[in-house]
Design an enzyme around this catalytic site. Structure first.
Site, PDB file in Angstrom:
ATOM      1  N   ASP A 168       0.823  -1.161  -0.071  1.00 31.82           N
ATOM      2  CA  ASP A 168       0.043   0.084  -0.046  1.00 31.82           C
ATOM      3  C   ASP A 168       0.877   1.240  -0.023  1.00 31.82           C
ATOM      4  O   ASP A 168       2.042   1.119   0.199  1.00 31.82           O
ATOM      5  CB  ASP A 168      -0.940   0.043   1.209  1.00 31.82           C
ATOM      6  CG  ASP A 168      -0.275  -0.477   2.420  1.00 31.82           C
ATOM      7  OD1 ASP A 168       0.901  -0.624   2.511  1.00 31.82           O
ATOM      8  OD2 ASP A 168      -1.090  -0.981   3.540  1.00 31.82           O
ATOM      9  N   ASN A 191      -7.259  -3.048  14.291  1.00 32.65           N
ATOM     10  CA  ASN A 191      -8.881  -3.199  13.833  1.00 32.65           C
ATOM     11  C   ASN A 191      -8.933  -4.561  12.950  1.00 32.65           C
ATOM     12  O   ASN A 191     -10.062  -4.745  12.335  1.00 32.65           O
ATOM     13  CB  ASN A 191      -9.522  -1.839  13.354  1.00 32.65           C
ATOM     14  CG  ASN A 191      -8.848  -1.593  12.200  1.00 32.65           C
ATOM     15  OD1 ASN A 191      -7.822  -2.095  11.581  1.00 32.65           O
ATOM     16  ND2 ASN A 191      -8.977  -0.459  11.338  1.00 32.65           N
ATOM     17  N   HIS A 213      -7.169  -4.652  10.224  1.00 33.88           N
ATOM     18  CA  HIS A 213      -6.666  -4.411   8.751  1.00 33.88           C
ATOM     19  C   HIS A 213      -5.671  -5.214   8.229  1.00 33.88           C
ATOM     20  O   HIS A 213      -4.596  -5.302   9.073  1.00 33.88           O
ATOM     21  CB  HIS A 213      -6.954  -3.179   8.413  1.00 33.88           C
ATOM     22  CG  HIS A 213      -5.649  -2.158   8.889  1.00 33.88           C
ATOM     23  ND1 HIS A 213      -5.699  -0.924   9.323  1.00 33.88           N
ATOM     24  CD2 HIS A 213      -4.382  -2.452   8.995  1.00 33.88           C
ATOM     25  CE1 HIS A 213      -4.719  -0.471   9.492  1.00 33.88           C
ATOM     26  NE2 HIS A 213      -3.701  -1.383   9.568  1.00 33.88           N
ATOM     27  N   GLU A 258      -9.689  -1.697   5.540  1.00 37.76           N
ATOM     28  CA  GLU A 258     -10.137  -1.491   6.816  1.00 37.76           C
ATOM     29  C   GLU A 258     -11.752  -2.405   6.909  1.00 37.76           C
ATOM     30  O   GLU A 258     -11.966  -2.964   5.568  1.00 37.76           O
ATOM     31  CB  GLU A 258     -10.631  -0.115   6.762  1.00 37.76           C
ATOM     32  CG  GLU A 258      -9.362   0.887   6.574  1.00 37.76           C
ATOM     33  CD  GLU A 258      -8.583   1.009   7.931  1.00 37.76           C
ATOM     34  OE1 GLU A 258      -8.613  -0.074   8.798  1.00 37.76           O
ATOM     35  OE2 GLU A 258      -8.054   2.219   8.121  1.00 37.76           O
TER      36      GLU A 258
HETATM   37  C1  F6R Z   1       1.571  -1.610   6.177  1.00 42.66           C
HETATM   38  C2  F6R Z   1       0.145  -2.044   6.157  1.00 42.66           C
HETATM   39  C3  F6R Z   1      -0.548  -2.117   7.530  1.00 42.66           C
HETATM   40  C4  F6R Z   1       0.303  -2.480   8.649  1.00 42.66           C
HETATM   41  C5  F6R Z   1      -0.516  -2.435  10.100  1.00 42.66           C
HETATM   42  C6  F6R Z   1       0.245  -2.901  11.341  1.00 42.66           C
HETATM   43  O1  F6R Z   1       2.124  -1.664   4.758  1.00 42.66           O
HETATM   44  O2  F6R Z   1      -0.360  -2.461   5.070  1.00 42.66           O
HETATM   45  O3  F6R Z   1      -1.672  -3.046   7.417  1.00 42.66           O
HETATM   46  O4  F6R Z   1       0.820  -3.672   8.596  1.00 42.66           O
HETATM   47  O5  F6R Z   1      -1.342  -1.185  10.375  1.00 42.66           O
HETATM   48  O6  F6R Z   1       1.109  -1.508  11.418  1.00 42.66           O
HETATM   49  P1  F6R Z   1       2.209  -1.671  12.680  1.00 42.66           P
HETATM   50  O7  F6R Z   1       3.411  -2.904  12.046  1.00 42.66           O
HETATM   51  O8  F6R Z   1       3.063  -0.441  12.350  1.00 42.66           O
HETATM   52  O9  F6R Z   1       1.694  -1.967  13.818  1.00 42.66           O
END
Ligand code: F6R
Length: 263
Positions: free
Chosen positions: A67, A136, A138, A143
Protein backbone atom coordinates in the site's frame (compact mmCIF):
# COMPACT_ATOMS: atom_id res chain seq x y z
CA UNK A 1 -3.92 -21.32 9.01
CA UNK A 2 -0.75 -22.17 10.86
CA UNK A 3 -0.29 -20.27 14.13
CA UNK A 4 3.25 -20.04 15.50
CA UNK A 5 3.52 -18.52 18.98
CA UNK A 6 6.95 -17.37 20.11
CA UNK A 7 8.20 -15.65 23.24
CA UNK A 8 9.58 -12.38 21.90
CA UNK A 9 9.20 -9.97 18.97
CA UNK A 10 12.79 -10.82 17.98
CA UNK A 11 11.93 -14.52 17.76
CA UNK A 12 8.95 -13.57 15.55
CA UNK A 13 11.27 -11.63 13.22
CA UNK A 14 13.79 -14.48 13.11
CA UNK A 15 11.15 -17.09 12.26
CA UNK A 16 9.64 -14.88 9.54
CA UNK A 17 13.04 -14.00 8.11
CA UNK A 18 13.94 -17.70 7.92
CA UNK A 19 10.85 -18.28 5.76
CA UNK A 20 11.89 -15.50 3.36
CA UNK A 21 15.46 -16.81 3.29
CA UNK A 22 14.21 -20.30 2.41
CA UNK A 23 11.98 -18.84 -0.31
CA UNK A 24 14.82 -16.85 -1.89
CA UNK A 25 17.23 -19.76 -1.64
CA UNK A 26 14.87 -22.16 -3.41
CA UNK A 27 13.76 -19.54 -5.97
CA UNK A 28 16.11 -16.57 -6.44
CA UNK A 29 13.63 -15.00 -8.91
CA UNK A 30 10.89 -14.91 -6.26
CA UNK A 31 8.24 -12.22 -6.25
CA UNK A 32 8.02 -10.87 -2.70
CA UNK A 33 5.02 -9.01 -1.28
CA UNK A 34 6.17 -6.52 1.34
CA UNK A 35 4.67 -4.38 4.09
CA UNK A 36 5.59 -1.18 5.91
CA UNK A 37 4.87 -0.26 9.55
CA UNK A 38 6.83 -1.01 12.72
CA UNK A 39 6.29 -4.77 12.86
CA UNK A 40 8.37 -5.93 9.85
CA UNK A 41 11.41 -3.77 10.67
CA UNK A 42 13.22 -6.43 12.70
CA UNK A 43 12.58 -8.98 9.92
CA UNK A 44 14.05 -6.57 7.35
CA UNK A 45 17.12 -6.21 9.59
CA UNK A 46 17.55 -9.99 9.50
CA UNK A 47 17.23 -10.08 5.70
CA UNK A 48 19.71 -7.21 5.34
CA UNK A 49 22.20 -9.13 7.54
CA UNK A 50 21.66 -12.33 5.51
CA UNK A 51 22.23 -10.39 2.29
CA UNK A 52 25.38 -8.73 3.60
CA UNK A 53 26.67 -12.13 4.74
CA UNK A 54 25.98 -13.36 1.17
CA UNK A 55 23.54 -16.03 2.39
CA UNK A 56 20.86 -14.66 0.06
CA UNK A 57 20.75 -12.28 -2.89
CA UNK A 58 17.90 -10.05 -4.03
CA UNK A 59 19.46 -9.40 -7.48
CA UNK A 60 16.96 -11.52 -9.39
CA UNK A 61 13.87 -11.02 -7.27
CA UNK A 62 11.15 -8.40 -7.52
CA UNK A 63 8.94 -6.89 -4.85
CA UNK A 64 5.42 -5.48 -4.55
CA UNK A 65 4.41 -3.44 -1.55
CA UNK A 66 0.92 -3.64 -0.13
CA UNK A 67 0.00 0.00 0.00
CA UNK A 68 0.80 3.69 -0.25
CA UNK A 69 -0.73 6.93 0.99
CA UNK A 70 -2.75 8.64 -1.70
CA UNK A 71 -1.50 12.15 -2.38
CA UNK A 72 2.14 11.54 -1.39
CA UNK A 73 4.76 11.48 -4.14
CA UNK A 74 7.34 8.68 -3.96
CA UNK A 75 10.05 11.11 -2.81
CA UNK A 76 7.89 12.45 0.05
CA UNK A 77 9.59 11.56 3.36
CA UNK A 78 6.32 10.11 4.72
CA UNK A 79 5.58 7.99 1.66
CA UNK A 80 5.80 4.23 1.98
CA UNK A 81 8.13 4.20 -1.05
CA UNK A 82 10.53 6.41 0.91
CA UNK A 83 10.12 4.16 3.98
CA UNK A 84 10.99 1.04 1.96
CA UNK A 85 14.02 2.67 0.33
CA UNK A 86 15.34 3.87 3.70
CA UNK A 87 14.55 0.81 5.80
CA UNK A 88 15.27 -1.98 3.33
CA UNK A 89 16.03 -1.48 -0.36
CA UNK A 90 19.08 0.74 -0.04
CA UNK A 91 20.75 -1.81 2.27
CA UNK A 92 20.42 -4.84 -0.03
CA UNK A 93 21.59 -5.80 -3.52
CA UNK A 94 18.16 -5.37 -5.15
CA UNK A 95 17.66 -3.48 -8.42
CA UNK A 96 15.44 -0.54 -7.44
CA UNK A 97 13.64 -0.91 -10.79
CA UNK A 98 12.45 -4.35 -9.61
CA UNK A 99 10.73 -2.87 -6.55
CA UNK A 100 7.12 -1.71 -6.80
CA UNK A 101 4.93 0.37 -4.51
CA UNK A 102 1.46 1.59 -5.51
CA UNK A 103 1.71 5.09 -6.94
CA UNK A 104 0.31 7.54 -4.41
CA UNK A 105 0.78 10.37 -6.90
CA UNK A 106 -0.94 8.63 -9.83
CA UNK A 107 -2.62 10.98 -12.34
CA UNK A 108 -5.71 8.83 -12.12
CA UNK A 109 -5.88 6.95 -8.80
CA UNK A 110 -8.99 5.11 -10.00
CA UNK A 111 -7.05 3.28 -12.73
CA UNK A 112 -3.76 2.97 -10.81
CA UNK A 113 -5.08 -0.08 -8.96
CA UNK A 114 -5.80 -2.03 -12.13
CA UNK A 115 -2.34 -1.13 -13.47
CA UNK A 116 -0.73 -2.44 -10.27
CA UNK A 117 -2.74 -5.67 -10.52
CA UNK A 118 -1.61 -6.10 -14.15
CA UNK A 119 2.02 -5.61 -13.12
CA UNK A 120 1.75 -8.26 -10.39
CA UNK A 121 0.21 -10.63 -12.92
CA UNK A 122 2.94 -9.88 -15.49
CA UNK A 123 5.51 -10.91 -12.87
CA UNK A 124 3.78 -14.26 -12.38
CA UNK A 125 2.03 -13.44 -9.09
CA UNK A 126 3.36 -13.08 -5.56
CA UNK A 127 5.25 -16.05 -4.10
CA UNK A 128 5.27 -14.90 -0.50
CA UNK A 129 3.36 -11.98 0.99
CA UNK A 130 4.41 -10.34 4.25
CA UNK A 131 1.64 -8.76 6.33
CA UNK A 132 1.29 -6.83 9.55
CA UNK A 133 -2.15 -6.33 11.08
CA UNK A 134 -3.96 -3.27 12.36
CA UNK A 135 -5.58 -3.21 15.81
CA UNK A 136 -8.89 -3.25 13.94
CA UNK A 137 -7.95 -6.34 11.92
CA UNK A 138 -6.96 -4.53 8.74
CA UNK A 139 -4.36 -6.02 6.39
CA UNK A 140 -2.83 -3.66 3.88
CA UNK A 141 -5.23 -0.75 4.23
CA UNK A 142 -8.27 -2.99 3.89
CA UNK A 143 -10.24 -1.54 6.75
CA UNK A 144 -13.19 -3.33 8.41
CA UNK A 145 -16.10 -3.66 5.94
CA UNK A 146 -13.70 -4.05 2.98
CA UNK A 147 -14.95 -6.43 0.33
CA UNK A 148 -13.27 -9.79 0.90
CA UNK A 149 -12.81 -10.20 -2.87
CA UNK A 150 -11.40 -6.67 -3.35
CA UNK A 151 -8.50 -5.79 -5.67
CA UNK A 152 -5.97 -2.94 -5.54
CA UNK A 153 -7.92 0.30 -5.20
CA UNK A 154 -8.38 3.54 -3.31
CA UNK A 155 -9.47 3.04 0.30
CA UNK A 156 -10.49 5.54 2.94
CA UNK A 157 -8.67 5.08 6.26
CA UNK A 158 -10.62 4.75 9.49
CA UNK A 159 -10.03 7.29 12.24
CA UNK A 160 -8.51 4.46 14.32
CA UNK A 161 -5.85 3.84 11.65
CA UNK A 162 -5.19 7.56 11.19
CA UNK A 163 -4.70 7.85 14.98
CA UNK A 164 -2.44 4.75 15.11
CA UNK A 165 -0.24 6.11 12.32
CA UNK A 166 -0.14 9.69 13.66
CA UNK A 167 3.05 8.70 15.53
CA UNK A 168 4.95 8.83 12.22
CA UNK A 169 3.85 12.43 11.47
CA UNK A 170 4.82 15.64 13.25
CA UNK A 171 2.02 17.83 14.64
CA UNK A 172 1.97 20.37 11.79
CA UNK A 173 2.49 17.79 9.04
CA UNK A 174 -0.29 16.79 6.58
CA UNK A 175 -1.41 13.21 7.26
CA UNK A 176 -3.26 11.54 4.38
CA UNK A 177 -6.59 9.86 5.07
CA UNK A 178 -6.77 7.98 1.78
CA UNK A 179 -4.63 5.14 0.51
CA UNK A 180 -4.15 2.90 -2.45
CA UNK A 181 -3.93 -0.70 -1.28
CA UNK A 182 -3.85 -4.24 -2.58
CA UNK A 183 -7.26 -5.80 -1.96
CA UNK A 184 -8.07 -8.83 0.11
CA UNK A 185 -8.58 -10.74 -3.15
CA UNK A 186 -5.09 -9.68 -4.27
CA UNK A 187 -3.54 -10.85 -0.99
CA UNK A 188 -5.46 -14.13 -1.15
CA UNK A 189 -3.80 -14.92 -4.50
CA UNK A 190 -0.29 -14.85 -3.01
CA UNK A 191 1.04 -18.42 -2.92
CA UNK A 192 2.16 -18.05 0.68
CA UNK A 193 1.19 -15.48 3.30
CA UNK A 194 3.21 -14.64 6.41
CA UNK A 195 1.47 -12.42 8.95
CA UNK A 196 3.47 -11.01 11.85
CA UNK A 197 1.96 -9.54 15.00
CA UNK A 198 3.60 -8.50 18.24
CA UNK A 199 2.34 -6.82 21.39
CA UNK A 200 -0.80 -6.77 23.49
CA UNK A 201 -2.44 -4.13 21.26
CA UNK A 202 -2.80 -6.74 18.49
CA UNK A 203 -4.25 -9.50 20.71
CA UNK A 204 -7.90 -8.76 19.96
CA UNK A 205 -7.34 -8.58 16.18
CA UNK A 206 -5.40 -11.85 16.28
CA UNK A 207 -8.16 -13.58 18.23
CA UNK A 208 -10.72 -12.38 15.66
CA UNK A 209 -8.45 -13.42 12.76
CA UNK A 210 -7.91 -16.97 14.01
CA UNK A 211 -11.01 -17.80 16.02
CA UNK A 212 -13.63 -15.28 14.95
CA UNK A 213 -16.11 -15.81 12.15
CA UNK A 214 -14.96 -15.17 8.61
CA UNK A 215 -16.15 -11.60 8.33
CA UNK A 216 -15.40 -8.28 6.67
CA UNK A 217 -15.53 -6.84 10.19
CA UNK A 218 -12.08 -8.37 10.61
CA UNK A 219 -10.56 -8.35 7.10
CA UNK A 220 -7.64 -10.57 8.18
CA UNK A 221 -10.13 -13.36 8.96
CA UNK A 222 -10.35 -13.94 5.18
CA UNK A 223 -6.99 -15.71 5.60
CA UNK A 224 -8.90 -18.62 7.16
CA UNK A 225 -9.66 -19.48 3.51
CA UNK A 226 -6.03 -19.22 2.35
CA UNK A 227 -4.20 -22.48 1.69
CA UNK A 228 -0.77 -21.45 2.98
CA UNK A 229 -0.86 -18.79 5.67
CA UNK A 230 1.47 -18.68 8.66
CA UNK A 231 0.71 -16.34 11.54
CA UNK A 232 3.86 -15.66 13.55
CA UNK A 233 2.99 -13.93 16.79
CA UNK A 234 4.52 -13.26 20.18
CA UNK A 235 3.01 -14.26 23.53
CA UNK A 236 1.45 -10.83 24.03
CA UNK A 237 -0.33 -10.88 20.65
CA UNK A 238 -1.46 -14.47 21.41
CA UNK A 239 -2.81 -13.59 24.84
CA UNK A 240 -6.49 -13.55 23.84
CA UNK A 241 -6.49 -16.80 21.84
CA UNK A 242 -8.88 -19.30 23.43
CA UNK A 243 -7.04 -22.33 22.01
CA UNK A 244 -3.48 -21.07 22.45
CA UNK A 245 -2.26 -24.34 24.02
CA UNK A 246 -3.64 -26.33 21.07
CA UNK A 247 -1.81 -24.15 18.50
CA UNK A 248 1.41 -24.60 20.48
CA UNK A 249 0.83 -28.36 20.52
CA UNK A 250 0.29 -28.42 16.72
CA UNK A 251 3.51 -26.48 16.14
CA UNK A 252 5.49 -28.90 18.36
CA UNK A 253 4.01 -31.83 16.41
CA UNK A 254 4.88 -30.14 13.10
CA UNK A 255 8.47 -29.53 14.19
CA UNK A 256 8.81 -33.14 15.39
CA UNK A 257 7.46 -34.43 12.07
CA UNK A 258 9.87 -32.23 10.08
CA UNK A 259 12.76 -33.48 12.22
CA UNK A 260 11.77 -37.11 11.64
CA UNK A 261 11.47 -36.53 7.88
CA UNK A 262 14.88 -34.89 7.68
CA UNK A 263 16.62 -37.98 9.16
C1 F6R B 1 1.56 -1.57 6.11
C2 F6R B 1 0.20 -2.07 6.21
C3 F6R B 1 -0.56 -2.09 7.51
C4 F6R B 1 0.29 -2.44 8.72
C5 F6R B 1 -0.54 -2.42 9.99
C6 F6R B 1 0.30 -2.68 11.22
O1 F6R B 1 2.02 -1.64 4.79
O2 F6R B 1 -0.33 -2.44 5.23
O3 F6R B 1 -1.61 -3.02 7.39
O4 F6R B 1 0.86 -3.70 8.54
O5 F6R B 1 -1.17 -1.18 10.13
O6 F6R B 1 1.22 -1.65 11.39
P1 F6R B 1 2.35 -1.75 12.50
O7 F6R B 1 3.26 -2.84 12.09
O8 F6R B 1 3.03 -0.40 12.45
O9 F6R B 1 1.66 -2.02 13.80
Amino acid sequence: MKVVILETPQAVANYGAAMFIRQLTSKPTSVLGLATGSTPLALYQQLIAANQAEIISFKQCSTFNLDEYLGLAPEHPQSYRHFMNEQFFQHIDIELSNTHVPNGAAQNPLTAGDEYEALIKAHGGIDIQLLGIGRNGHVGFNEPSSCLASRTRVKTLTQATIDDNARFFSAEEYQPHLSITMGIGTIMEARNVVLLATGESKAEAIQATVEGPLSASCPASALQMHLSTTLIIDDAAASKLKDKAFYQHIERENQALLKRLSH
